[in-house]
Every structure is written in structure tokens, then in C-alpha cells.
Design a protein around this motif. Structure first.
Motif, PDB file in Angstrom:
ATOM      1  N   GLN A 216       6.908 -15.363  16.822  1.00  0.00           N
ATOM      2  CA  GLN A 216       7.706 -15.260  18.043  1.00  0.00           C
ATOM      3  C   GLN A 216       8.351 -13.880  18.137  1.00  0.00           C
ATOM      4  O   GLN A 216       8.496 -13.166  17.151  1.00  0.00           O
ATOM      5  CB  GLN A 216       8.782 -16.345  18.039  1.00  0.00           C
ATOM      6  N   GLU A 217       8.758 -13.533  19.358  1.00  0.00           N
ATOM      7  CA  GLU A 217       9.334 -12.223  19.669  1.00  0.00           C
ATOM      8  C   GLU A 217       8.386 -11.093  19.269  1.00  0.00           C
ATOM      9  O   GLU A 217       8.793 -10.020  18.863  1.00  0.00           O
ATOM     10  CB  GLU A 217      10.703 -12.060  18.995  1.00  0.00           C
ATOM     11  N   ARG A 218       7.085 -11.402  19.377  1.00  0.00           N
ATOM     12  CA  ARG A 218       6.014 -10.439  19.101  1.00  0.00           C
ATOM     13  C   ARG A 218       6.094  -9.841  17.700  1.00  0.00           C
ATOM     14  O   ARG A 218       5.705  -8.690  17.476  1.00  0.00           O
ATOM     15  CB  ARG A 218       6.016  -9.331  20.164  1.00  0.00           C
ATOM     16  N   GLN A 219       6.596 -10.625  16.772  1.00  0.00           N
ATOM     17  CA  GLN A 219       6.586 -10.166  15.388  1.00  0.00           C
ATOM     18  C   GLN A 219       5.148 -10.118  14.883  1.00  0.00           C
ATOM     19  O   GLN A 219       4.394 -11.064  15.059  1.00  0.00           O
ATOM     20  CB  GLN A 219       7.387 -11.121  14.504  1.00  0.00           C
ATOM     21  N   HIS A 220       4.781  -9.026  14.266  1.00  0.00           N
ATOM     22  CA  HIS A 220       3.432  -8.915  13.719  1.00  0.00           C
ATOM     23  C   HIS A 220       3.468  -8.123  12.429  1.00  0.00           C
ATOM     24  O   HIS A 220       4.356  -7.285  12.202  1.00  0.00           O
ATOM     25  CB  HIS A 220       2.482  -8.255  14.721  1.00  0.00           C
ATOM     26  N   LEU A 221       2.503  -8.399  11.575  1.00  0.00           N
ATOM     27  CA  LEU A 221       2.356  -7.706  10.302  1.00  0.00           C
ATOM     28  C   LEU A 221       0.876  -7.573   9.991  1.00  0.00           C
ATOM     29  O   LEU A 221       0.123  -8.550  10.127  1.00  0.00           O
ATOM     30  CB  LEU A 221       3.071  -8.461   9.178  1.00  0.00           C
ATOM     31  N   GLU A 222       0.470  -6.373   9.604  1.00  0.00           N
ATOM     32  CA  GLU A 222      -0.890  -6.115   9.132  1.00  0.00           C
ATOM     33  C   GLU A 222      -0.766  -5.355   7.815  1.00  0.00           C
ATOM     34  O   GLU A 222      -0.091  -4.322   7.752  1.00  0.00           O
ATOM     35  CB  GLU A 222      -1.702  -5.289  10.137  1.00  0.00           C
ATOM     36  N   GLU A 223      -1.424  -5.869   6.783  1.00  0.00           N
ATOM     37  CA  GLU A 223      -1.273  -5.287   5.446  1.00  0.00           C
ATOM     38  C   GLU A 223      -2.593  -5.346   4.700  1.00  0.00           C
ATOM     39  O   GLU A 223      -3.335  -6.329   4.818  1.00  0.00           O
ATOM     40  CB  GLU A 223      -0.192  -6.059   4.682  1.00  0.00           C
ATOM     41  N   ALA A 224      -2.869  -4.307   3.940  1.00  0.00           N
ATOM     42  CA  ALA A 224      -4.082  -4.280   3.121  1.00  0.00           C
ATOM     43  C   ALA A 224      -3.798  -3.521   1.832  1.00  0.00           C
ATOM     44  O   ALA A 224      -3.073  -2.520   1.830  1.00  0.00           O
ATOM     45  CB  ALA A 224      -5.236  -3.632   3.871  1.00  0.00           C
ATOM     46  N   VAL A 225      -4.376  -4.019   0.732  1.00  0.00           N
ATOM     47  CA  VAL A 225      -4.238  -3.387  -0.586  1.00  0.00           C
ATOM     48  C   VAL A 225      -5.595  -3.428  -1.267  1.00  0.00           C
ATOM     49  O   VAL A 225      -6.299  -4.447  -1.210  1.00  0.00           O
ATOM     50  CB  VAL A 225      -3.199  -4.121  -1.462  1.00  0.00           C
ATOM     51  N   ILE A 226      -5.965  -2.318  -1.895  1.00  0.00           N
ATOM     52  CA  ILE A 226      -7.185  -2.291  -2.710  1.00  0.00           C
ATOM     53  C   ILE A 226      -6.887  -1.503  -3.975  1.00  0.00           C
ATOM     54  O   ILE A 226      -6.185  -0.480  -3.936  1.00  0.00           O
ATOM     55  CB  ILE A 226      -8.380  -1.701  -1.941  1.00  0.00           C
ATOM     56  N   SER A 227      -7.390  -1.991  -5.112  1.00  0.00           N
ATOM     57  CA  SER A 227      -7.133  -1.359  -6.395  1.00  0.00           C
ATOM     58  C   SER A 227      -8.338  -1.558  -7.299  1.00  0.00           C
ATOM     59  O   SER A 227      -9.014  -2.583  -7.230  1.00  0.00           O
ATOM     60  CB  SER A 227      -5.883  -1.981  -7.045  1.00  0.00           C
ATOM     61  N   ASN A 242       1.790  -2.332   8.353  1.00  0.00           N
ATOM     62  CA  ASN A 242       2.325  -2.025   9.669  1.00  0.00           C
ATOM     63  C   ASN A 242       3.017  -3.271  10.206  1.00  0.00           C
ATOM     64  O   ASN A 242       2.433  -4.362  10.197  1.00  0.00           O
ATOM     65  CB  ASN A 242       1.202  -1.595  10.625  1.00  0.00           C
ATOM     66  N   THR A 243       4.276  -3.137  10.629  1.00  0.00           N
ATOM     67  CA  THR A 243       5.006  -4.267  11.197  1.00  0.00           C
ATOM     68  C   THR A 243       5.681  -3.840  12.488  1.00  0.00           C
ATOM     69  O   THR A 243       5.902  -2.648  12.737  1.00  0.00           O
ATOM     70  CB  THR A 243       6.088  -4.802  10.234  1.00  0.00           C
ATOM     71  N   GLY A 244       6.028  -4.814  13.294  1.00  0.00           N
ATOM     72  CA  GLY A 244       6.723  -4.540  14.538  1.00  0.00           C
ATOM     73  C   GLY A 244       7.179  -5.830  15.198  1.00  0.00           C
ATOM     74  O   GLY A 244       6.796  -6.932  14.787  1.00  0.00           O
ATOM     75  N   ALA A 265       4.105   1.905   6.671  1.00  0.00           N
ATOM     76  CA  ALA A 265       4.303   2.373   5.306  1.00  0.00           C
ATOM     77  C   ALA A 265       2.968   2.398   4.576  1.00  0.00           C
ATOM     78  O   ALA A 265       2.099   1.556   4.822  1.00  0.00           O
ATOM     79  CB  ALA A 265       5.287   1.471   4.570  1.00  0.00           C
ATOM     80  N   PHE A 266       2.804   3.379   3.692  1.00  0.00           N
ATOM     81  CA  PHE A 266       1.625   3.383   2.831  1.00  0.00           C
ATOM     82  C   PHE A 266       1.998   3.984   1.479  1.00  0.00           C
ATOM     83  O   PHE A 266       2.978   4.730   1.336  1.00  0.00           O
ATOM     84  CB  PHE A 266       0.466   4.157   3.459  1.00  0.00           C
ATOM     85  N   ARG A 267       1.207   3.624   0.474  1.00  0.00           N
ATOM     86  CA  ARG A 267       1.400   4.171  -0.868  1.00  0.00           C
ATOM     87  C   ARG A 267       0.041   4.319  -1.531  1.00  0.00           C
ATOM     88  O   ARG A 267      -0.775   3.383  -1.516  1.00  0.00           O
ATOM     89  CB  ARG A 267       2.283   3.273  -1.724  1.00  0.00           C
ATOM     90  N   GLY A 268      -0.211   5.470  -2.117  1.00  0.00           N
ATOM     91  CA  GLY A 268      -1.417   5.688  -2.904  1.00  0.00           C
ATOM     92  C   GLY A 268      -1.037   6.077  -4.316  1.00  0.00           C
ATOM     93  O   GLY A 268      -0.065   6.816  -4.532  1.00  0.00           O
ATOM     94  N   SER A 269      -1.766   5.586  -5.300  1.00  0.00           N
ATOM     95  CA  SER A 269      -1.455   5.916  -6.688  1.00  0.00           C
ATOM     96  C   SER A 269      -2.735   6.081  -7.485  1.00  0.00           C
ATOM     97  O   SER A 269      -3.738   5.398  -7.234  1.00  0.00           O
ATOM     98  CB  SER A 269      -0.558   4.846  -7.321  1.00  0.00           C
TER      99      SER A 269
END
Length: 735
Positions: A216-227, A242-244, A265-269
Motif C-alpha cells: 500500500q501507498e505504492r511501497q516497493h522494493l527490488e533487491e538482488a545479491v550475487i556472490s 531500490n525502494t520507494g 543503495a549498492f555494495r560491491g566487495s
């Protein structure tokens, strides 16, 4: 399904050959089984899916078994003292939230995670740069600058600004909240405690996940991780989120949400295993929060809460945080050398002020909104070099050297011809050490000490028609430390007592608008005594931590205002805090777990403080934002299901959480209280193979409780409400 033997390891690897449509349907039917279960500390009998053990590693296993296979859960380990230790062996209070728990409880930021703890309180106006954190009733009464905080933030061994509690919880291994002064290892601004964050590292086996949500209230989340491995010695990991949503506050002029906040947000290691005892870890991360305004709303808020500003006023609001760090580890037989070098940046631009409704309440008539712009940029370089014992050594010890340098500007613009431009520089150095020595088989003595040297400088230009300048310097050196005794009542239970000294550095205010306001503020000091008990059963089905604590703070910081010179300043006051806290869990079988925490805190201001913005503060007033009572309780459930629709190893999992926060004063003057509230959150999921689909509901009681409160006069008080009840659906797929 086919199996083949890995030539390098001799293990069986499960290979799926499926129609793409079947795979898509399977993914649509639900998330994390193998890997997620390995992370979750909520079970003792972990259902093992075909072809994988509890950690997600391939094993030879009957795919049709579908039974619970008992898996011994490892002891909870932490890095609260810059080395790997069992949590129950740490001689002070701490709480830990695992990465899996952050996901299940829908805690998307560190701010969210801290608010979920009964003995941690966060004062924030909803913006990404405003959090003032208190632990056990101790902290800045008013945070007078971005450098002024009582809780240190440390991410992967790198000290970050305490105003970055808005950091997202992307791909985090765990969040440790260390209670009581932590000056020995975390430095000057840890008078109340520290938040120690560990992100997930690259792995030697390929793994990852994809997660999406919509609510609700157009909450959205897209997430991906690869290792996974990149070569024989090099591994890599990449995570992005990515959220909003629509803001839960409307614009009076349009009837639409005031803004549409977003967060990327992103993180690379990269992890290079140079030799068996030498490694290098390189991390680069960046997060940008957009269109997330600070909220100052006339109380009572209304339903929905509204602000009367020009449309699209906050479209350019933005905060960007970045961290680049290199960690080198080299084992020397019985010890380890660690070096962590880091470069951090924090930039923000925000528009804020009073809307037309507030200005009307203050001035009458039909005034325009009062708006100002704040902008800041900070650059920091740090080096932490330490020598320590190896994990699991009978004698724990660590000694180190810490160097840091930070430059920051903070500028405020009100109207043409009226602005403040401020420049800050901080140079710090410290040497530190801590050791735990076994006096007997059951009795251990811990001692730690840190000597710090700070040099701070301040340059400002104040423009009010004409311009005036100001520049000052401040030198400070101080000693912090602790001493503790711990006694093993049984192999599973420890009793400890600890005495510690904390320090909160002096500095220069962010709110100075005249030369008179440029006077440096004094440091604050604390002394804490804590008596605690920790126990964890051998089978990890039961755990209980309890602590009694008392803290005395001298010269805590308050924001003052001089009506004769129209300048802000910093006023000091003493405070005391004492209380008790409990925390634990019980896994009582059939897939059920009960967990919770309770805090009872008596926090008061113990000296008069005159000239404080909003009115004088009197001894005996309660400390702002600290409730007398707080607690949480959660019931979790996971149960394998009989096979249906051809789904592999289906299981249902659910968590119902309840939190109570008592009434607490809105300000140091105790003009009014922020009401108590109850929060109920629910998550229900269905897993099948590597996939899960789940429903979540946050703040199901739809309570409109306050993030903070501010008193202007008897008829005008301001604050910000939390988001109301929302629900959504999510999909998670691990591989």
C-alpha cells in the motif's frame, strides 16, 4: 533432477533441468528455504531440502524424505570487541539482530532496527539526517551538531557519522547494539553505546537471491545479491536495493502525497585470500536517499496528516553516503595483524521550515511558509591498525592505533542576504587496548583503556545584510576505559560486573548564526556500573540475558538561545539513568519460538539548565524521549507441509510481533508527553524449494504515534507521526 560429483570437492551437486515456465511458476510461489534457514537463528530442527544441507551446501540426500533433520545450531558470535567471540562471553550488555531477522521484520534501515529495541530510543523528524539515538536513557539531550552524538556507528570496522543511522540494511550479516560506554574500542562519541554493523562477505560458493515487494501507498522494493568465486583465490559479492513509496503526509494544496521518497543503495566487495593466513577485503558502497523531507507538523496531526507547502518543494532533497574501505588481515601464528583504511563521504541538501498552518498558529493572519535550505558535504579518511589474539584463543587481547581526519561544511540559507556558511575540521588520534585474562577456570578479568587526542577547528561567515567572520580551534585529550569481572556459573551461564567511563567530545555547534554562537561546547562525561547475567542452553533452545545498570552523566548537551544577542549556544546539564533489562528466546518445539525483551528505565535530569531553547530546564525533569517502560514480544512459527502441487519441500512460516513503548517527555522542559503506543506487525510466508512468497502487515493497529515532539507555546506544539497501517506482498528466490 540429476546429481553429479564435483571434481574439486567430491561432493554431490544437484542439477535441475526444468521448463522455464515451471521455473517461473516455482519462483512465483515462494522464497528462501535452504540459505534463509541457515541464517535464521529461530530453529533447532532445520528442515533440509533435497540436495542441500542447512547452509545451502550440496549433500547426498533423499529428495523425497521431506523430514526434519536435526541440525546443531552454532553459538551466536559477534565482533563487539574487534574480534570474533561468543555473545554470552562478552562482559557487557548487547543485543543482536541477524540479517534474516531484519528481512523478516521488514526493518529496512538502521533507524528502523534501533526503534524495535525496548531500551533504545530514537528522536527523528523523519528526514535522513536527524536521528539522535539514546541507549538505556543516556545520550545527547539535544544533538547540537552532526558530530555531537553519544552512540558510535561502526560499519565493517569503519567509523561513520552518527547521523547516518538512515543507512539501509542491504545484505547485512548482523547488527550489534553495544550498551554502556564503549570508549575503549570505539572512541569518544560512544558515551551511551555503539552500533556495530557487519555486512555479508564474498563466499567461495555461488549464492545469491532476488527479492521484490509491493504494498500500500505504492511501497516497493527490488533487491538482488550475487556472490561467489572469481578465481582460485578471489571472491566477489554485489548487492543492490531500490525502494520507494508515497510519503504518508499529504500536501494541503494538492491533496496528494507531499513527496515520493526513494532510496537506491549498492555494495560491491572483493575478497582476496592471498595465503592461508593472509587476506584482503575491498568494499565500495553507496546509498542515495531522495525526496525524504524533514517533517514539522502542527499537532494534532489530523487524518491524514498534512503540510501546507508549495507543491514539489522537496523534489531536490537528497542525501548521499559512500564508503570505500580496504581491510588487510595477516596471521602471525598465535596472533593477527589487521589494518582497515577507509574513505567516507556524506552529502546532503534539504529544504525545511514551518508551513502555512504553523505560521498561522504562531503569527495569526495568512502568512507564507517560512522555508530554509541546508546543505552539507563531509569527507573523512581513517586508519585503524590493530594487533589481536586469534578467534577462540583462551586469552583475548587487542591493541591498536586509530587515526582519522574529517572536513565538513554546513551551510544554511534563509533568504537573499541572510545565510550562514560554516566549515569544520576534525583530526583525531588514539591508542587503545583491551584484554580478558582467566584468573581461574571460571573467573575472568577484563580491562581496557584508550587515550585519545582531538583537534577541531571552525571557520564561519555570517551574512545578515553585511558579513562577519569567525574562526576558532579546540584541543581535547581524554581517557576512556572499563574493567570487568565475569564468572562462569555453569558452562552455559555467565555472571558479570563492569565499570566503565565514557566521553562525548566537545566541539562547535551546527546552529550558530552569529559570532557569539561560535563558542565551543564542553565535552560530556559518564560513569556506568552494570551487573548482568547471560545464559544459553547447550542445544540453543533457550537464552536469557538480564542486566541492572546505572549511569551518571556530567555536562550533557542542550541547545540554548540568548535573546539578547539572538544567538544559539550550548548549555550543559547533568543526568542520571538507572534500570533493568531482560532479553531472551525459547524454542519450545513443533516449530514455535517465543522471543522478547523488556526495559524499565528511570532517567532524570539532575541539575538546572538556564537559557535553553524552549525554556529553562529544572533538576528532577525526566530525560526526553525515554519511556519508563518498553518491551516487545514475538511468536514465530515454521512447519514443513505435506507435498502438494509438486512443490519441493513446502513449509509455512509466520511471525507475529508486538511492541509497547510507554509515554515519554517530548523535551527536556517536560512541557508535554508523547503518548504511549502499541505496534503489531505480522508476516506470513510459504516456502517451496528455494522460493518464498509472503504477506506482511506493519503497524496493524494503525496507531499514529510520534517520532518526536517540539513545544513552541501553550497552543502550538509540533512533531511528526509515523506511517500508519500498511500491507504488502513479497517474493524471494535464493540460489
Amino acid at each position: 533432477m540429476l546429481c553429479q560429483t564435483d571434481r574439486g570437492t567430491g561432493e554431490l551437486r544437484t542439477l535441475w533441468r526444468v521448463n522455464p515456465l515451471v521455473m517461473a511458476l516455482s519462483m512465483a510461489l515462494l522464497p528462501a528455504s535452504g540459505l534463509a534457514l541457515a541464517e535464521a537463528p529461530d530453529m533447532v530442527a532445520v528442515p533440509v531440502q533435497a540436495g542441500r544441507d542447512g547452509s545451502g551446501k550440496p549433500v547426498a540426500h533423499d529428495a523425497g524424505a521431506g523430514h526434519d533433520v536435526p541440525v546443531e545450531l552454532p553459538a551466536l558470535t559477534v565482533t563487539a570487541r574487534q574480534g570474533v567471540e561468543r555473545a554470552k562471553d562478552i562482559p557487557f550488555g548487547l543485543s543482536v539482530i541477524s540479517g534474516r531477522e531484519l528481512e523478516v521484520r521488514h526493518l529496512l534501515t538502521l533507524d528502523d532496527a534501533l526503534r524495535s529495541m525496548p531500551d533504545v530510543n530514537v528522536n527523528s523528524n523523519g528526514g535522513p539526517n536527524s536521528a539522535n539515538v539514546m541507549i538505556r536513557g543516556v545520550g545527547s539531550l539535544n544533538a547540537v551538531s552532526m558530530d555531537d552524538g553519544s552512540v558510535a556507528l561502526n560499519v565493517d570496522g569503519v567509523t561513520m557519522s552518527m547521523r547516518n543511522m538512515s543507512l539501509g540494511t542491504l545484505d547485512i550479516e548482523r547488527v550489534e547494539v553495544l550498551k554502556g560506554p564503549q570508549g575503549t574500542l570505539f572512541g569518544g562519541n560512544s558515551l551511551a553505546g555503539a552500533v556495530n554493523v557487519t555486512t555479508r562477505r564474498p563466499t567461495r560458493e555461488m549464492e545469491g537471491h532476488v527479492r521484490v515487494e509491493y504494498g500500500q501507498e505504492r511501497q516497493h522494493l527490488e533487491e538482488a545479491v550475487i556472490s561467489g568465486p572469481l578465481s582460485g583465490q578471489l571472491s566477489g559479492r554485489f548487492a543492490i536495493r531500490n525502494t520507494g513509496s508515497d510519503l504518508w503526509v499529504d500536501n494541503t494544496q494538492t491533496g496528494q502525497p507531499l513527496s515520493k521518497p526513494g532510496d537506491l543503495a549498492f555494495r560491491g566487495s572483493l575478497l582476496w585470500d592471498v595465503t592461508a593466513g593472509t587476506s584482503a577485503l575491498l568494499i565500495a558502497e553507496r546509498q542515495q536517499i531522495r525526496r525524504s523531507p524533514s517533517l514539522t507538523i502542527l499537532r494534532p496531526y489530523g487524518e491524514p496528516p498534512k503540510l501546507d507547502f508549495t507543491p514539489n518543494l522537496f523534489d531536490d532533497d537528497k542525501k548521499t553516503m559512500a564508503r570505500y574501505s580496504l581491510e588487510l588481515n595477516h596471521d602471525l601464528g598465535a596472533s593477527r595483524i589487521t589494518s582497515i583504511t577507509a574513505y567516507t563521504t556524506t552529502d546532503f541538501f534539504t529544504v525545511g521550515g514551518y508551513d502555512r498552518r504553523i505560521m498561522q498558529a504562531l503569527m495569526g493572519g495568512t502568512p507564507e511558509a517560512s522555508v530554509k535550505e541546508d546543505s552539507s558535504a563531509q569527507r573523512g579518511v581513517s586508519e585503524d591498525l590493530r594487533w589481536s589474539s586469534l578467534p577462540g584463543a583462551p586469552l583475548f587481547w587487542v591493541a591498536g592505533l586509530n587515526l582519522s581526519h574529517a572536513d565538513r561544511h554546513f551551510d544554511t540559507y534563509y533568504m537573499p542576504g541572510y545565510r550562514q556558511d560554516r566549515r569544520y575540521r576534525v583530526r583525531s588520534s588514539a591508542v587503545y587496548g583491551e584484554a580478558t585474562y582467566p584468573l581461574t577456570d571460571a573467573l575472568k578479568l577484563t580491562g581496557g583503556l584508550r587515550q585519545s587526542w582531538d583537534r577541531k577547528s571552525y571557520d564561519a561567515t555570517y551574512t545578515q545584510g553585511s558579513s562577519s567572520g569567525d574562526n576558532r580551534e579546540l584541543d581535547d585529550h581524554y581517557t576512556t576505559g572499563r574493567v570487568a569481572l565475569s564468572y562462569a556459573l555453569t558452562p552455559a551461564s555467565n555472571l558479570y560486573v563492569v565499570l566503565s567511563r565514557g566521553y562525548q567530545s566537545g566541539g562547535f555547534s551546527d546552529y550558530s548564526a552569529t559570532v557569539a554562537g561560535g563558542e565551543p561546547y564542553k565535552p560530556a562525561r559518564s560513569n556506568t556500573a552494570e551487573l548482568g547475567f547471560k545464559t544459553e542452553s547447550a542445544d540453543r533452545r533457550f537464552s536469557l540475558n538480564a542486566a541492572l545498570f546505572a549511569t551518571r552523566v556530567r555536562d550533557a548537551h542542550l541547545l540554548g538561545y540568548d535573546y539578547k544577542t539572538y544567538s544559539t549556544n550550548t548549555v550543559n546539564a547533568d543526568s542520571d539513568s538507572k534500570g533493568v533489562e531482560l532479553e531472551g528466546y525459547w524454542r519450545f518445539g513443533d516449530g514455535f519460538e517465543l522471543s522478547g525483551g523488556l526495559s524499565v528505565i528511570d532517567a532524570t535530569i539532575t541539575s538546572d539548565a538556564l537559557g535553553v531553547s524552549g525554556g529553562d530546564v529544572r533538576a528532577g525533569n525526566r530525560t526526553p524521549d525515554v519511556p519508563r517502560w518498553g518491551g516487545n514480544l514475538a511468536l514465530s512459527y515454521r512447519k514443513p507441509l505435506p507435498s502438494f502441487l509438486g512443490l519441493p519441500s513446502p513449509a509455512v512460516n509466520a511471525r507475529l510481533g508486538y511492541q509497547y513503548v510507554g509515554a515519554r517527555p517530548a523535551d527536556p522542559q517536560n512541557h508535554f508527553d508523547l503518548g504511549s503506543y502499541r505496534r503489531v506487525d505480522l508476516r506470513v510466508g510459504l516456502t517451496a524449494g528455494n522460493a518464498e512468497i509472503y504477506l506482511y502487515g506493519n503497524n496493524l493497529l494503525d496507531e499514529q504515534y510520534d517520532l518526536y515532539g517540539y513545544y513552541n507555546n501553550a497552543t502550538a506544539t509540533f512533531g511528526s507521526p509515523v506511517r500508519g497501517r500498511t500491507a504488502g506482498i513479497g517474493l524471494n528466490y535464493h540460489f
